[in-house]
Design an enzyme around this catalytic site. Structure first.
Site, short mmCIF file in Angstrom:
data_model
loop_
_atom_site.label_atom_id
_atom_site.label_comp_id
_atom_site.label_asym_id
_atom_site.label_seq_id
_atom_site.Cartn_x
_atom_site.Cartn_y
_atom_site.Cartn_z
N LYS A 35 33.34 42.22 30.51
CA LYS A 35 34.22 42.26 31.68
C LYS A 35 35.25 41.14 31.58
O LYS A 35 34.93 40.02 31.17
CB LYS A 35 33.38 42.07 32.95
CG LYS A 35 34.17 42.22 34.24
CD LYS A 35 33.30 41.94 35.46
CE LYS A 35 33.99 42.30 36.76
NZ LYS A 35 33.16 41.99 37.95
N SER A 79 33.22 45.96 41.13
CA SER A 79 34.43 45.71 40.40
C SER A 79 34.29 45.85 38.88
O SER A 79 35.30 45.99 38.19
CB SER A 79 34.94 44.30 40.72
OG SER A 79 34.03 43.31 40.26
N SER A 93 29.00 44.12 42.16
CA SER A 93 29.92 44.59 41.12
C SER A 93 29.31 45.03 39.81
O SER A 93 29.99 45.65 39.00
CB SER A 93 30.98 43.53 40.86
OG SER A 93 31.94 43.60 41.87
N1 GLN Z 1 32.78 45.11 46.07
C1 GLN Z 1 32.45 43.79 46.47
C2 GLN Z 1 33.72 43.05 46.86
O1 GLN Z 1 34.73 43.65 46.86
C3 GLN Z 1 31.71 43.08 45.38
C4 GLN Z 1 32.55 42.41 44.37
C5 GLN Z 1 31.79 41.74 43.30
O2 GLN Z 1 30.55 41.82 43.24
N2 GLN Z 1 32.51 41.04 42.43
O3 GLN Z 1 33.70 41.92 47.18
#
Ligand code: GLN
Length: 486
Positions: A79, A154, A178
Site C-alpha cells: 500500500k 482505503s 482499511s
Molecule cells: N474508512 C475509514 C476512514 O475513512 C478507515 C480508514 C482507514 O482505516 N485508514 O477513516
C-alpha cells in the site's frame, strides 16, 4: 493454473522443490499486471526491473540448493502509505507526488530480511481517508468482481490486486477498517493486528493511536505466514510491545471445538443488508456445526463507535497532516509570494477535499471552546468501548460480526455523500478504538459480489482468530472462486 494464482504456501513449496523458479513466478505476476491493471488500476508505481533482478538472485540460490527464507522469491505489492526506500511513495496524494523515501518502514525491512520481492505500490484513498479508493488523487481502483464498482478502502488497490492475482499478497494499513473493508469487498483475507503488535515506523501516519499495518492475502494460512514475518517489538516504534511473537501457523489446524464465539446483538440492526445478514447467519451455523459454542452478547457501545471514531481520528489527522506545509515535505506552490502563502497555497492545492474536511473537523473539535464537549467526551466513550470488549472477552474467546454492512457499491454512488460513506465503517472502527485484532474472511456472495465475515479477538490473540478463520475457510473454500475480471 497460472503461477500468479499461487498462494504464498504453494509458492514456498514449489520453490523449495525446484518445481518453480522465482523469475517465472515474478514474470507471471508482471504479465498479469500488464494485462489487467488498465482495468483494475491497483498500482500507482511499479518496481519490475528490481524485482526481476532479485528473482534471478533467488534462482541462483535455488540452483545451489541453498535454503530459502519464508518469503524469499515471492512477489508482493505494498500500500502506498508504507515507505519503501527508493520507490516513490505518495499516500495517493498529490502532496507527495514525487516523494522518494530515503529509508524503509520497519515492516518493509522485515519483509526484505525474509526475502520478499516488491512489485510496486498499491493505490488507496489519499492518506487512508476513505472506504472506496475514490479519494485517491490518482483515480479510483476498480473491483475485479465488477469493474464498475469500488474495491472498498482505503487499502482498495491492495485488495483488488490480490483478488485479481496480480500479486501473491500485499500489506495494507488499517486505522478504522482499511484492511478488513476492502478485503471483504474483494473476497480476500485481511487481518488487522493488535495495536502494538506490528511496528508503525515508516507508515505514513493517519491516526497514530489507531493505525496498524497488516497482511492482505488469498488465504488465512498466508496471513499467518506474513504475520510471522512482520510482527514484533521495534525500538523505532515505542508503542510496540516486548511480547514474544508466536508462530502463527502452528495452531491453525487445531479446530474450533469448544471455542466460545460471541455474536453481538447490536450488530444485526437496521442498515445491515438482509442478504449480508443471511450469509453471516449461515456462517455462524457452520461454525456451530464445527463445534464452536455460539452465544449472544451485548455490545451496547457499538452504535457509538462511529461517532467516537469520527472525532478522535480527525483530531489525530489534523495534527499528523500539519507537517505537510510546503516547506518540510511535499508539494510547494510555485505562485506563493511569501512564507504565509507557501503554507496556505501549498496546503490548499496539495490536499484533496476529504483531507481538508478531516483537518477542519479535527481542528474544530480540538479547539479551546469545543475540546471538552467533543474530544474529551469521545475519549471517554473510547474507554467505555474498550471496557465493554474486555468484559465480553471474559465470557467468550472471539466475537463475530459482518465486516461491512453491504456488498461493493458503484463508483460515484456515494461520492457526494460523506456521511453514507462513513457508515461503511460501522463494524470496523470500534476494533481500532479498542486496539484489538480482527480478521475479515470471505463468507459468500450477494449478486456475485463477495462478502466478508469479521472475527475479533482479545488483545494479542491473533492466534485464535486465525485458527477460527482457518477452520471456516477450510470447510467452505470461498477463496477458491476467482473473479472473471470482465
Ligand atoms: N474508512 C475509514 C476512514 O475513512 C478507515 C480508514 C482507514 O482505516 N485508514 O477513516
Amino acid at each position: 493454473m497460472d503461477l500468479n494464482q499461487l498462494t504464498i504456501k504453494e509458492a514456498q513449496q514449489k520453490l523449495a522443490s525446484k518445481e518453480l523458479s522465482s523469475l517465472d513466478l515474478v514474470q507471471d505476476c508482471i504479465e498479469r499486471i500488464k494485462k489487467t491493471d488498465k482495468k483494475v488500476h491497483a498500482f500507482l508505481n511499479t518496481n519490475f526491473d528490481q524485482a526481476q533482478k532479485q528473482a534471478k538472485e533467488v534462482d541462483k540460490k535455488i540452483k545451489k540448493g541453498e535454503h530459502l527464507k519464508t518469503l524469499e522469491g515471492i512477489p508482493c505489492g505494498i500500500k502506498d502509505m508504507i515507505l519503501t526506500e527508493g520507490i516513490i511513495t505518495t499516500a495517493s496524494s498529490k502532496m507527495l507526488q514525487n516523494y522518494k523515501p530515503l529509508f524503509d518502514a520497519t515492516v518493509i525491512k522485515k519483509l526484505k530480511e525474509n526475502g520478499a520481492i516488491i512489485l510496486g505500490k498499491h493505490n488507496c484513498d489519499a492518506w487512508g481517508h476513505g472506504s472506496s479508493t475514490e479519494n485517491s488523487d490518482y483515480g479510483p481502483s476498480h473491483n475485479p468482481w465488477d469493474l464498475e464498482r469500488v474495491p472498498g478502502g482505503s487499502s482498495g488497490g491492495s485488495a483488488a490486486s490480490v483478488a485479481a492475482d496480480q500479486v501473491i499478497y500485499s500489506l495494507g494499513t488499517d486505522t478504522g477498517g482499511s484492511i478488513r473493508h476492502p478485503a471483504s469487498l474483494c473476497g480476500v483475507v485481511g487481518l488487522k493486528p493488535t495495536y502494538g503488535r506490528v511496528s508503525r515506523y515508516g507508515a505514513i501516519a493517519m491516526g497514530s493511536s489507531l493505525d496498524q499495518i497488516g497482511p492482505i492475502c488469498k488465504t488465512v494460512e498466508d496471513s499467518a505466514i506474513v504475520m510471522n514475518a512482520i510482527s514484533g517489538q521495534d525500538k523505532l516504534d515505542s508503542t510496540t510491545v516486548p511480547k514474544t511473537v508466536p508462530d502463527y501457523t502452528k495452531n491453525l489446524q487445531q479446530g474450533i471445538k469448544g471455542l466460545k464465539i460471541g455474536v453481538p446483538k447490536q450488530a444485526f440492526v437496521k442498515g445491515l443488508d438482509p442478504q449480508v445478514k443471511n450469509l453471516i447467519q449461515v456462517a455462524i451455523n457452520d461454525l456451530e456445526k464445527q463445534g464452536a459454542k455460539i452465544e449472544e452478547v451485548e455490545l451496547k457501545t457499538l452504535p457509538y463507535g462511529l461517532a467516537c471514531y469520527y472525532i478522535i481520528m480527525p483530531s489525530e489527522v489534523s495534527s499528523n497532516l500539519g507537517r505537510y506545509d510546503g516547506i518540510r515535505y511535499g508539494y510547494q506552490d510555485k505562485d506563493a509570494q511569501d512564507l504565509f502563502e507557501i503554507y496556505t497555497k501549498s496546503r490548499a492545492k496539495g490536499f484533496g477535499a476529504e483531507a481538508k474536511r478531516r483537518i477542519m473537523i479535527g481542528t474544530y473539535v480540538l479547539s479551546a471552546g469545543y475540546y471538552d464537549a467533543y474530544y474529551k467526551k469521545a475519549m471517554r466513550v473510547r474507554t467505555l468501548i474498550k471496557q465493554e470488549f474486555d468484559s465480553a472477552f471474559n465470557k467468550v474467546d472471539l466475537l463475530l460480526m459482518p465486516t461491512s454492512p453491504r456488498p461493493s457499491f458503484k463508483i460515484g454512488e456515494n461520492i457526494n455523500d460523506p456521511l453514507t460513506m462513513y457508515l461503511e465503517d460501522i463494524y470496523t472502527v470500534t476494533i481500532n478504538l479498542a486496539g484489538i485484532p480482527a480478521i475479515s474472511v470471505p463468507c459468500g456472495y450477494v449478486n456475485n459480489l463477495p462478502i466478508g465475515m469479521q472475527l475479533i479477538g482479545k488483545q494479542f490473540d491473533e492466534e485464535t482468530i486465525l485458527r477460527a478463520a482457518y477452520a471456516y475457510e477450510q470447510a467452505n473454500g470461498w477463496n477458491k472462486i476467482k473473479p472473471s475480471l470482465k
